[in-house]
Design an enzyme around this catalytic site. Structure first.
Site, mmCIF file in Angstrom:
data_model
loop_
_atom_site.group_PDB
_atom_site.id
_atom_site.type_symbol
_atom_site.label_atom_id
_atom_site.label_comp_id
_atom_site.label_asym_id
_atom_site.label_seq_id
_atom_site.Cartn_x
_atom_site.Cartn_y
_atom_site.Cartn_z
ATOM 1 N N SER A 1 0.843 -1.194 0.000
ATOM 2 C CA SER A 1 0.000 0.000 0.000
ATOM 3 C C SER A 1 0.878 1.244 0.000
ATOM 4 O O SER A 1 2.103 1.160 -0.087
ATOM 5 C CB SER A 1 -0.907 0.011 1.228
ATOM 6 O OG SER A 1 -0.122 0.273 2.373
ATOM 7 N N LYS A 2 0.199 2.364 0.122
ATOM 8 C CA LYS A 2 0.866 3.650 0.025
ATOM 9 C C LYS A 2 2.075 3.777 0.965
ATOM 10 O O LYS A 2 3.083 4.372 0.613
ATOM 11 C CB LYS A 2 -0.145 4.741 0.360
ATOM 12 C CG LYS A 2 0.183 6.037 -0.305
ATOM 13 C CD LYS A 2 -0.966 7.009 -0.179
ATOM 14 C CE LYS A 2 -0.644 8.217 -1.047
ATOM 15 N NZ LYS A 2 -1.772 8.693 -1.777
ATOM 16 N N ARG A 3 1.922 3.209 2.149
ATOM 17 C CA ARG A 3 3.034 3.438 3.081
ATOM 18 C C ARG A 3 4.294 2.672 2.702
ATOM 19 O O ARG A 3 5.350 2.886 3.270
ATOM 20 C CB ARG A 3 2.601 3.184 4.519
ATOM 21 C CG ARG A 3 2.395 1.776 4.895
ATOM 22 C CD ARG A 3 1.498 1.685 6.120
ATOM 23 N NE ARG A 3 0.830 0.414 6.104
ATOM 24 C CZ ARG A 3 1.377 -0.704 6.557
ATOM 25 N NH1 ARG A 3 2.579 -0.676 7.089
ATOM 26 N NH2 ARG A 3 0.739 -1.837 6.480
#
Ligand code: GLU
Length: 471
Positions: free
Chosen positions: A238-240
């Protein structure tokens, strides 16, 4: 049989790494078999699909050179076709109107949960032939009640699903719009897709889809479901874990071939080989060699691979690739070295094109101040005389070349009885403003005759000021 694969993204989000790997595997499979690769935009979710996301998909695919062999298909352009099949199945008794209300369905569900049995639509409208006043019905597919559906998955092997576990899927909502699994089947059949390669979050849809292929009278394609890509921490990517939009990787200065090379190894291998040309990927790729377990995303390895590509990409090509980054950083390219020279100086040192462009700032842009620490250490009065002599030598050079510059530095150092490094590092700080750059002769050559003269004068003045201050 001609192999036909497709990539079917939903434009409810941008194109991300996981989808690109799916696209790549489908594309490779088609290319390997001399088949065709198609693109289908699954945009039936009108609320969440946006033209910007469609653009992001095209843009990303074009950047990666994952070309499709036919014009893209949009599901929203095919509503008539879906309606046609719905009508046909209703007429053939392969589907039926369901008049159950929300409250009824809710009650059914609660009872099923309380009884601890299977939860799902119980088929009570299967044999109802009378419309219900005031209810806009949905249309449900008559899933077979008995038997098993076998998925011979190219990645997962044989997976069986009991028809008894599959309830009657809604294929058209009460407003007439078709539902996801239904559209996918009609499209794959109409597009004559022979091999579906997609994420394993779709494995559970597959038995329902296979049943619908049968209802259509079509042979289902072969399926291969790809395991997830996880972050290094084991969580779903994901984004992180870094950039999400594939275009962010372009912006960061990754080469498309390097990114594809990185992705092909996520779940697939060919011996120990790490570096694959596109030709090799096409030649060696087989869906049967895809691993069953999830793979994890390793940004350092991606950077390493990118550097391997940067190292070997021909100078002119790489210069063309780095130019947009130089421009984006606002450099006046005409007023500095040819990007080809930058590329040759930095190809061994930069992991991304952006890094390369940023490192080369001093070649195009004058700096205000010397980096304090580097200046303190290297721009000292002891070096004043050698630097002055060197400035003169350099100003007199017939030819501004690496070899001539190297000779000038060497001879000046020798004349002042200091070793080359003792002169090279101050010179580096003088012409770049800081302590890190390619070999000094290459660096000075990049900076150019005029800027070198100006910056040496500036460094000499700074040392003089420093010397005066200490008296
Ligand atoms: N649109 C689906 C997705 O983005 C893909 C469906 C499929 O490949 O069958 O996950």
């Amino acid at each position: 049989m001609t192999v036909r694969t497709r990539f079917a993204p939903s434009p409810t989000g941008v194109l991300h790494l996981g989808s690109v790997r799916t696209a790549l595997f489908s594309w490779l499979y088609a290319r390997h078999h001399g088949g065709q690769f198609l693109l289908r935009i699954e945009d039936t979710d009108r609320e969440r699909s946006t033209p910007e996301n469609v653009e992001a998909i095209f843009d990303g695919m074009a950047w990666l050179n994952l070309t499709a062999d036919e014009e893209p298909i949009y599901q929203t352009a095919r509503f008539d076709r879906y309606r046609e099949v719905t009508e046909q199945w209703l007429a053939e008794d392969k589907a039926y109107h369901c008049y159950c209300t929300r409250a009824e369905l809710e009650e059914m569900r609660e009872r099923q949960m309380a009884e601890g049995g299977q939860v799902g639509y119980d088929g009570r409208c299967r044999d109802r032939h009378e419309p219900r006043e005031g209810v806009d019905p949905v249309v449900r597919f008559k899933n077979p009640v008995d038997g098993v559906v076998v998925v011979n998955d190219a990645v997962r092997g044989r997976v069986e699903f009991d028809n008894g576990q599959l309830d009657d899927l809604i294929i058209a909502r009460s407003d007439g719009t078709p539902t996801y699994n239904f559209c996918v089947v009609i499209d794959d059949a109409d597009m004559q897709i022979t091999h579906v390669i997609r994420g394993d979050d779709h494995l559970n849809n597959t038995p329902r889809q296979i049943n619908m292929f049968a209802a259509l009278g079509a042979t289902p394609p072969s399926f291969g479901h790809l395991p997830m890509i996880l972050g290094a921490d084991g969580a779903k990517l994901s984004k992180r874990h870094g950039a999400v939009d594939i275009r962010d990787y372009r912006d960061e200065g990754f080469l498309p071939e390097a990114l594809l090379n990185y992705l092909v190894r996520l779940g697939w291998s060919h011996g120990d080989q790490e570096l694959f040309s596109m030709e090799e990927m096409i030649e060696y790729f087989d869906i049967a060699d895809v691993n069953q377990s999830a793979s994890s995303f390793n940004p350092e390895k991606l950077r390493w691979l990118n550097q391997q590509y940067i190292k070997v990409t021909p100078t002119a090509t790489l210069a063309g690739e780095v130019r947009p980054y130089l421009e984006e950083l606002g450099y006046d390219i005409g007023g500095g070295p040819d990007p080809e020279a930058v590329v040759d100086a930095y190809r061994e040192r930069a992991e991304t094109l952006r890094e390369m462009a940023e490192s080369a700032r001093y070649c195009y842009v004058d700096f205000e101040e010397f980096e304090a620490k580097a200046a303190k250490k290297h721009l000292r009065p002891v070096i004043l005389e050698p630097l002055r002599a060197l400035a003169e030598r350099l100003a007199d050079l017939d030819e501004w070349s690496v070899l001539e510059i190297e000779a000038a530095v060497k001879e000046t150092a020798a004349a002042h009885e200091i070793n080359m490094g003792k002169l090279g590092q101050p010179l580096r700080v003088a012409v770049t403003g800081a302590g890190v750059s390619p070999p000094i002769d290459v660096t000075v050559c990049l900076v150019g005759r005029e800027r070198t003269a100006q910056r040496l004068a500036k460094a000499i003045a700074a040392i003089e000021a420093r010397a005066a201050a200490s008296h």
